[in-house]
Design an enzyme around this catalytic site. Structure first.
Site, PDB file in Angstrom:
ATOM      1  N   THR A  27     -11.992   8.750 -10.496  1.00  0.00           N
ATOM      2  CA  THR A  27     -12.071   9.545 -11.731  1.00  0.00           C
ATOM      3  C   THR A  27     -13.474  10.125 -11.917  1.00  0.00           C
ATOM      4  O   THR A  27     -13.648  11.332 -12.157  1.00  0.00           O
ATOM      5  CB  THR A  27     -11.704   8.661 -12.952  1.00  0.00           C
ATOM      6  OG1 THR A  27     -10.402   8.131 -12.729  1.00  0.00           O
ATOM      7  CG2 THR A  27     -11.731   9.455 -14.245  1.00  0.00           C
ATOM      8  N   ARG A  75       7.298  -1.170  -8.470  1.00  0.00           N
ATOM      9  CA  ARG A  75       8.011  -0.845  -7.233  1.00  0.00           C
ATOM     10  C   ARG A  75       9.140   0.081  -7.676  1.00  0.00           C
ATOM     11  O   ARG A  75       9.891  -0.242  -8.583  1.00  0.00           O
ATOM     12  CB  ARG A  75       8.523  -2.113  -6.568  1.00  0.00           C
ATOM     13  CG  ARG A  75       7.359  -3.106  -6.326  1.00  0.00           C
ATOM     14  CD  ARG A  75       7.643  -4.122  -5.277  1.00  0.00           C
ATOM     15  NE  ARG A  75       6.651  -5.182  -5.318  1.00  0.00           N
ATOM     16  CZ  ARG A  75       5.615  -5.282  -4.467  1.00  0.00           C
ATOM     17  NH1 ARG A  75       5.424  -4.401  -3.510  1.00  0.00           N
ATOM     18  NH2 ARG A  75       4.763  -6.287  -4.572  1.00  0.00           N
ATOM     19  N   GLY A 107       3.808   0.209   1.817  1.00  0.00           N
ATOM     20  CA  GLY A 107       4.930   0.921   1.193  1.00  0.00           C
ATOM     21  C   GLY A 107       4.442   2.164   0.469  1.00  0.00           C
ATOM     22  O   GLY A 107       5.034   3.251   0.579  1.00  0.00           O
ATOM     23  N   ASP A 131      -3.216  -8.123   1.341  1.00  0.00           N
ATOM     24  CA  ASP A 131      -2.768  -8.576   2.672  1.00  0.00           C
ATOM     25  C   ASP A 131      -3.666  -8.111   3.828  1.00  0.00           C
ATOM     26  O   ASP A 131      -3.585  -8.663   4.925  1.00  0.00           O
ATOM     27  CB  ASP A 131      -1.347  -8.066   2.959  1.00  0.00           C
ATOM     28  CG  ASP A 131      -0.312  -8.665   2.027  1.00  0.00           C
ATOM     29  OD1 ASP A 131      -0.648  -9.630   1.317  1.00  0.00           O
ATOM     30  OD2 ASP A 131       0.823  -8.168   2.017  1.00  0.00           O
ATOM     31  N   GLY A 189     -12.589 -24.794   6.339  1.00  0.00           N
ATOM     32  CA  GLY A 189     -12.594 -25.881   7.312  1.00  0.00           C
ATOM     33  C   GLY A 189     -11.218 -26.521   7.438  1.00  0.00           C
ATOM     34  O   GLY A 189     -11.097 -27.724   7.716  1.00  0.00           O
ATOM     35  N   ALA A 190     -10.174 -25.739   7.217  1.00  0.00           N
ATOM     36  CA  ALA A 190      -8.808 -26.272   7.330  1.00  0.00           C
ATOM     37  C   ALA A 190      -8.536 -26.648   8.788  1.00  0.00           C
ATOM     38  O   ALA A 190      -9.159 -26.114   9.712  1.00  0.00           O
ATOM     39  CB  ALA A 190      -7.793 -25.242   6.840  1.00  0.00           C
TER      40      ALA A 190
HETATM   41  P1  ATP Z   1       1.983  -4.549  -1.165  1.00  0.00           P
HETATM   42  O1  ATP Z   1       1.406  -4.512   0.217  1.00  0.00           O
HETATM   43  O2  ATP Z   1       1.062  -5.171  -2.140  1.00  0.00           O
HETATM   44  O3  ATP Z   1       3.388  -5.110  -1.220  1.00  0.00           O
HETATM   45  P2  ATP Z   1       3.078  -1.897  -1.083  1.00  0.00           P
HETATM   46  O4  ATP Z   1       2.479  -0.576  -1.413  1.00  0.00           O
HETATM   47  O5  ATP Z   1       3.403  -2.148   0.355  1.00  0.00           O
HETATM   48  O6  ATP Z   1       2.127  -3.009  -1.679  1.00  0.00           O
HETATM   49  P3  ATP Z   1       5.910  -1.618  -1.699  1.00  0.00           P
HETATM   50  O7  ATP Z   1       6.730  -2.185  -2.813  1.00  0.00           O
HETATM   51  O8  ATP Z   1       6.343  -1.854  -0.318  1.00  0.00           O
HETATM   52  O9  ATP Z   1       4.403  -2.109  -1.972  1.00  0.00           O
HETATM   53  O10 ATP Z   1       5.836  -0.028  -1.915  1.00  0.00           O
HETATM   54  C1  ATP Z   1       5.406   0.520  -3.150  1.00  0.00           C
HETATM   55  C2  ATP Z   1       6.245   1.690  -3.508  1.00  0.00           C
HETATM   56  O11 ATP Z   1       6.074   2.745  -2.538  1.00  0.00           O
HETATM   57  C3  ATP Z   1       7.756   1.471  -3.545  1.00  0.00           C
HETATM   58  O12 ATP Z   1       8.179   0.809  -4.713  1.00  0.00           O
HETATM   59  C4  ATP Z   1       8.265   2.887  -3.458  1.00  0.00           C
HETATM   60  O13 ATP Z   1       8.156   3.541  -4.701  1.00  0.00           O
HETATM   61  C5  ATP Z   1       7.257   3.520  -2.470  1.00  0.00           C
HETATM   62  N1  ATP Z   1       7.833   3.480  -1.119  1.00  0.00           N
HETATM   63  C6  ATP Z   1       7.848   2.458  -0.256  1.00  0.00           C
HETATM   64  N2  ATP Z   1       8.512   2.767   0.872  1.00  0.00           N
HETATM   65  C7  ATP Z   1       8.952   4.030   0.697  1.00  0.00           C
HETATM   66  C8  ATP Z   1       9.738   4.945   1.485  1.00  0.00           C
HETATM   67  N3  ATP Z   1      10.206   4.605   2.679  1.00  0.00           N
HETATM   68  N4  ATP Z   1       9.992   6.171   0.975  1.00  0.00           N
HETATM   69  C9  ATP Z   1       9.520   6.540  -0.232  1.00  0.00           C
HETATM   70  N5  ATP Z   1       8.788   5.722  -1.023  1.00  0.00           N
HETATM   71  C10 ATP Z   1       8.506   4.500  -0.567  1.00  0.00           C
END
Ligand code: ATP
Length: 326
Positions: A27, A75, A107, A131, A189-190
């Site tokens: 921003t 999500r 995702g 992760d 130290g696990a």
């Molecule tokens: P984390 O790694 O913390 O789980 P992430 O970004 O991988 O985060 P996801 O729930 O896998 O979390 O994805 C977040 C969002 O991205 C989904 O809820 C969806 O809106 C969008 N998304 C994921 N995969 C797709 C896809 N194949 N096509 C379109 N949108 C997607």
């Protein structure tokens, strides 16, 4: 390419400490360059429902130290459909948003890649996930804070593990990657880390027991990545009960604790640098790339490469846990 006057920013997927620091940096850097900024609430969901608000420099005041995300996250399955993305695009046009900065995990980056290709929109992604499973950056926003949370928790568990001479399986996040488990094991130290990367063709639990891991020890802590390939902490404890009843195994699942808390200095600096670099990238005409930091330098990685899972835990660190736990 049309000039950018207004960008939209969203956080999506699992929340990660440092997302707020990234929102602030995006921003402020955009405003510094004379662009206007719109905050999109609840990830891709807000783009579809039109929950979009004007952001000013002071909209992001006093958030650098806060965990979670002021933009909320969600999500959103609707964004996985062509109709959902069409609605999202129409809302972007209506709001006058020329480009997007998305912060999230694999995702989120997958969604950005598909959306950018479909509608020819400039999108820059920032790796925001505890992760650490995105290629194109050494670490992701939130990973360092989560690692420190794990260290804190395991140090406490060590006290009780030692007092009772028990075997503790501590499950940590990382469904596709063992960074948190492996580096958490080194830092605490696990006695071992059980991670998906080492599971293929291996029975890590059997190896651990066969190696006589408790020979001269009165407690053992094993960090387990939550991946189904490893069986998770509960699956491993069940196996111990059935196959190695001489051991008294206990399970602790750290769960959502790992996502919370004030970001560490390392995460705040990472998020600030990445957020500023996202705007620089858009200014340079970059699009459909994830911004990362490798060896201290800002890098741009095309979405498809960031999603390639080519980054993996260091083999030498797997060896290190073994050596240091004799
Ligand atoms: P984390 O790694 O913390 O789980 P992430 O970004 O991988 O985060 P996801 O729930 O896998 O979390 O994805 C977040 C969002 O991205 C989904 O809820 C969806 O809106 C969008 N998304 C994921 N995969 C797709 C896809 N194949 N096509 C379109 N949108 C997607």
């Amino acid at each position: 390419m049309a000039t950018i006057k207004c960008i939209g920013i969203l956080t999506s997927g699992g929340d990660a400490p440092g997302m707020n620091a990234a929102i602030r940096a995006v921003t402020r850097t955009a405003r510094f360059n004379g662009w206007s900024v719109k905050g999109i609430m609840r990830g891709y969901k807000g783009l579809i429902t039109g929950e979009i608000i004007e952001f000013h420099s002071n909209s992001v005041s006093n958030i650098i130290q806060r965990g979670g995300t002021i933009l909320k996250t969600a999500r959103c399955n609707e964004f996985k459909t062509a109709e959902g993305r069409e609605t999202a695009f129409q809302n972007m046009k209506k709001e006058g948003i020329d480009a997007l900065v998305v912060i999230g995990g694999d995702g989120t980056i997958t969604g950005a890649k598909i959306f950018a290709e479909e509608f020819d929109i400039p999108i820059v992604g920032l790796p925001g996930t505890i992760d650490n499973d995105l290629s194109g950056t050494d670490t992701t926003i939130g990973y360092d804070t989560a690692l420190n949370t794990i260290v804190d928790a395991v140090d406490k568990l060590r006290d009780t593990a030692t007092s009772h001479e028990r075997l503790f399986f501590v499950e940590v996040m990382g469904h596709t990657a063992g960074y948190l488990a492996l580096n958490g094991a080194i830092a605490t130290g696990a006695e071992a880390a059980i991670i998906p990367e080492a599971e293929t063709g291996n029975d890590q639990l059997k190896a651990l027991i066969d190696n006589g891991f408790r020979k001269s020890k009165n407690s053992a802590i094993v960090l387990v990545a939550e991946n189904p390939a490893t069986g998770g902490a509960i699956g491993l404890a069940k196996r111990v009960e059935e196959e190695y009843p001489q051991y008294d195994a206990r399970v602790t699942i750290l769960g959502h604790l790992q996502r919370g808390g004030s970001p560490t200095a390392a995460d705040r600096i990472l998020a600030s640098r990445l957020g500023a670099a996202a705007i620089e990238a858009l200014k340079e005409g970059q699009r459909n790339i994830m911004v990362g930091i490798k060896n201290g330098e800002i890098t741009y990685t095309p979405f498809c490469q960031a999603l390639s899972h080519t980054k993996t835990v260091k083999q030498s660190n797997i060896e290190l846990v073994k050596i240091l736990s004799i």
